[in-house]
Write a protein that holds these residues in place. Structure first.
Motif, PDB file in Angstrom:
ATOM      1  N   ALA A  52       0.826  -1.211   0.000  1.00 20.14           N
ATOM      2  CA  ALA A  52       0.000   0.000   0.000  1.00 20.14           C
ATOM      3  C   ALA A  52       0.858   1.258   0.000  1.00 20.14           C
ATOM      4  O   ALA A  52       0.388   2.335  -0.381  1.00 20.14           O
ATOM      5  CB  ALA A  52      -0.920   0.000   1.224  1.00 20.14           C
ATOM      6  N   TYR A  53       2.136   1.123   0.428  1.00 23.68           N
ATOM      7  CA  TYR A  53       3.044   2.268   0.486  1.00 23.68           C
ATOM      8  C   TYR A  53       3.984   2.327  -0.704  1.00 23.68           C
ATOM      9  O   TYR A  53       4.938   3.105  -0.705  1.00 23.68           O
ATOM     10  CB  TYR A  53       3.873   2.209   1.773  1.00 23.68           C
ATOM     11  N   GLN A  54       3.735   1.527  -1.712  1.00 28.83           N
ATOM     12  CA  GLN A  54       4.676   1.402  -2.823  1.00 28.83           C
ATOM     13  C   GLN A  54       4.851   2.710  -3.600  1.00 28.83           C
ATOM     14  O   GLN A  54       5.903   2.948  -4.200  1.00 28.83           O
ATOM     15  CB  GLN A  54       4.205   0.293  -3.769  1.00 28.83           C
ATOM     16  N   ASP A  55       3.841   3.564  -3.597  1.00 29.02           N
ATOM     17  CA  ASP A  55       3.925   4.825  -4.343  1.00 29.02           C
ATOM     18  C   ASP A  55       4.654   5.919  -3.568  1.00 29.02           C
ATOM     19  O   ASP A  55       4.849   7.021  -4.090  1.00 29.02           O
ATOM     20  CB  ASP A  55       2.517   5.313  -4.711  1.00 29.02           C
ATOM     21  N   THR A  56       5.043   5.617  -2.326  1.00 25.92           N
ATOM     22  CA  THR A  56       5.792   6.584  -1.517  1.00 25.92           C
ATOM     23  C   THR A  56       7.216   6.064  -1.352  1.00 25.92           C
ATOM     24  O   THR A  56       7.468   5.191  -0.515  1.00 25.92           O
ATOM     25  CB  THR A  56       5.147   6.776  -0.135  1.00 25.92           C
ATOM     26  N   PRO A  57       8.158   6.558  -2.139  1.00 30.61           N
ATOM     27  CA  PRO A  57       9.510   5.983  -2.112  1.00 30.61           C
ATOM     28  C   PRO A  57      10.212   6.241  -0.788  1.00 30.61           C
ATOM     29  O   PRO A  57      10.057   7.307  -0.175  1.00 30.61           O
ATOM     30  CB  PRO A  57      10.223   6.709  -3.266  1.00 30.61           C
ATOM     31  N   PRO A  58      11.013   5.283  -0.338  1.00 27.22           N
ATOM     32  CA  PRO A  58      11.784   5.465   0.901  1.00 27.22           C
ATOM     33  C   PRO A  58      12.992   6.365   0.645  1.00 27.22           C
ATOM     34  O   PRO A  58      13.294   6.709  -0.509  1.00 27.22           O
ATOM     35  CB  PRO A  58      12.220   4.040   1.245  1.00 27.22           C
ATOM     36  N   PRO A  59      13.701   6.758   1.705  1.00 26.41           N
ATOM     37  CA  PRO A  59      14.927   7.552   1.513  1.00 26.41           C
ATOM     38  C   PRO A  59      15.978   6.774   0.729  1.00 26.41           C
ATOM     39  O   PRO A  59      15.904   5.550   0.572  1.00 26.41           O
ATOM     40  CB  PRO A  59      15.398   7.811   2.952  1.00 26.41           C
ATOM     41  N   ASP A  60      16.966   7.495   0.236  1.00 23.04           N
ATOM     42  CA  ASP A  60      18.079   6.876  -0.476  1.00 23.04           C
ATOM     43  C   ASP A  60      19.078   6.340   0.544  1.00 23.04           C
ATOM     44  O   ASP A  60      19.739   7.107   1.249  1.00 23.04           O
ATOM     45  CB  ASP A  60      18.746   7.906  -1.385  1.00 23.04           C
ATOM     46  N   TRP A  61      19.174   5.020   0.624  1.00 25.63           N
ATOM     47  CA  TRP A  61      20.091   4.387   1.574  1.00 25.63           C
ATOM     48  C   TRP A  61      21.322   3.794   0.883  1.00 25.63           C
ATOM     49  O   TRP A  61      22.053   2.999   1.480  1.00 25.63           O
ATOM     50  CB  TRP A  61      19.351   3.300   2.340  1.00 25.63           C
ATOM     51  N   LYS A  69      17.937  -3.659   0.879  1.00 25.84           N
ATOM     52  CA  LYS A  69      16.911  -4.027  -0.095  1.00 25.84           C
ATOM     53  C   LYS A  69      15.545  -3.660   0.458  1.00 25.84           C
ATOM     54  O   LYS A  69      15.214  -4.025   1.598  1.00 25.84           O
ATOM     55  CB  LYS A  69      16.963  -5.524  -0.402  1.00 25.84           C
ATOM     56  N   VAL A  70      14.759  -2.931  -0.323  1.00 24.57           N
ATOM     57  CA  VAL A  70      13.414  -2.548   0.075  1.00 24.57           C
ATOM     58  C   VAL A  70      12.425  -3.490  -0.608  1.00 24.57           C
ATOM     59  O   VAL A  70      12.473  -3.675  -1.829  1.00 24.57           O
ATOM     60  CB  VAL A  70      13.110  -1.086  -0.294  1.00 24.57           C
ATOM     61  N   VAL A  71      11.554  -4.082   0.187  1.00 21.34           N
ATOM     62  CA  VAL A  71      10.601  -5.077  -0.304  1.00 21.34           C
ATOM     63  C   VAL A  71       9.190  -4.631   0.045  1.00 21.34           C
ATOM     64  O   VAL A  71       8.920  -4.227   1.186  1.00 21.34           O
ATOM     65  CB  VAL A  71      10.878  -6.462   0.325  1.00 21.34           C
ATOM     66  N   PHE A  72       8.296  -4.690  -0.933  1.00 21.04           N
ATOM     67  CA  PHE A  72       6.883  -4.403  -0.694  1.00 21.04           C
ATOM     68  C   PHE A  72       6.095  -5.705  -0.805  1.00 21.04           C
ATOM     69  O   PHE A  72       6.237  -6.445  -1.779  1.00 21.04           O
ATOM     70  CB  PHE A  72       6.367  -3.381  -1.704  1.00 21.04           C
ATOM     71  N   VAL A  73       5.287  -5.965   0.214  1.00 24.16           N
ATOM     72  CA  VAL A  73       4.530  -7.216   0.301  1.00 24.16           C
ATOM     73  C   VAL A  73       3.045  -6.896   0.230  1.00 24.16           C
ATOM     74  O   VAL A  73       2.576  -5.950   0.862  1.00 24.16           O
ATOM     75  CB  VAL A  73       4.853  -7.964   1.610  1.00 24.16           C
ATOM     76  N   ASP A  74       2.332  -7.680  -0.539  1.00 24.94           N
ATOM     77  CA  ASP A  74       0.905  -7.423  -0.759  1.00 24.94           C
ATOM     78  C   ASP A  74       0.089  -7.885   0.438  1.00 24.94           C
ATOM     79  O   ASP A  74      -0.655  -8.871   0.377  1.00 24.94           O
ATOM     80  CB  ASP A  74       0.442  -8.128  -2.044  1.00 24.94           C
ATOM     81  N   SER A  75       0.247  -7.181   1.555  1.00 23.54           N
ATOM     82  CA  SER A  75      -0.490  -7.490   2.771  1.00 23.54           C
ATOM     83  C   SER A  75      -0.346  -6.321   3.732  1.00 23.54           C
ATOM     84  O   SER A  75       0.619  -5.540   3.646  1.00 23.54           O
ATOM     85  CB  SER A  75       0.044  -8.770   3.429  1.00 23.54           C
TER      86      SER A  75
END
Length: 264
Positions: A52-61, A69-75
């Motif tokens: 649900a947060y996939q459209d809000t990018p995280p900071p540059d790490w 590694k940034v992972v988005f899970v469908d839950s």
């Protein structure tokens, strides 16, 4: 930061629920604290969040000394998100934390050192408490989290912190996180399965994390969820309850922070 030893561990940071727009503040602070630990940093970090947060990018790490590694899970369930993150870990040891918990210096190294001391151990749990900046937080730490300090005569843990523990990959695959009636119930049932099948979990009582504390609304919500846990687990364990006196004693122990041996 660059001189800290790199431990053979994948650190999994799981996003907690955030009302309103996603800020990534908790994840960033948790990650930066881990990288600033002079006692040891993970070899890899997996930051996992709901899709649900996939459209809000995280900071540059990308500037950090280890791969992130940034992972988005469908839950939206933390258990499912943790399981999804596990698949992306590169190390055979995984430390799983929630983003609203801040590790104290040496936390990861303490877990790893405890793991190395006994080859039969398949997981190591630390302590989750509240930063002791007020009387309310100190009382809450004892009342809500004190049971995590319980251990067996051989030093093994009687409880597993759901906010910060080290696992072998094999154990996580055998006992993935569950999504039951509540996170408390899910963690309780999973913990029972791990212990009742003979797996050993060590306690590193010097591996301390500070959980976020939201004042009285937070405490009331926690008590509500603990009450739900008690009611569900009372039915779940009813066949093993030896007598009526113990049934009467359970709610009293639960109010004292869940000190019964098999309560999370």
């Amino acid at each position: 930061m660059s001189n800290a030893p790199v431990l053979p561990i994948s650190l999994v940071i799981v996003s907690d629920f955030e009302p309103g727009p996603k800020t990534w503040h908790d994840e960033d602070e948790c990650l930066q604290r881990s990288m600033d630990d002079p006692h040891g940093i993970p070899a890899q970090v997996v930051v996992a969040a709901s899709a649900a947060y996939q459209d809000t990018p995280p900071p540059d790490w990308s500037h950090l000394p280890v791969p992130v590694k940034v992972v988005f899970v469908d839950s939206e369930y933390s258990g499912t998100i943790k399981n999804g993150a596990t698949e992306h870990a590169t190390q055979d040891l995984l430390a799983v934390v929630e983003a609203d918990c801040i590790s104290t210096p040496g936390w990861l190294n303490s877990l790893y050192t405890k793991y190395q001391q006994d080859p039969a151990v398949q997981a190591v749990t630390g302590l989750t408490t509240y930063e002791p900046t007020s009387a309310m937080r100190r009382v809450s730490s004892l009342y809500d989290r004190g049971y995590l300090r319980l251990s067996s005569p051989n030093g093994d843990a009687k409880h597993i912190s759901n906010n910060g523990a080290l696992y072998t990959r094999a154990l996580l695959l055998e006992y993935p996180y569950e999504n039951d009636a509540s996170p408390f119930v899910s963690a309780h049932k999973r913990q029972m399965q791990i212990f009742h099948t003979g797996h050993r979990v060590a306690l590193a009582d010097d591996a301390v994390q500070y959980h976020a504390h939201g004042g009285w609304p937070f405490i009331l919500d926690l008590r509500k969820n603990k009450g739900l846990q008690y009611q569900i687990m009372k039915r779940y364990l009813s066949d093993t309850t030896p007598n009526a006196l113990q049934k009467l004693w359970w709610p009293i122990r639960m109010l004292l922070g869940g000190l019964r041996d098999d309560f999370i």
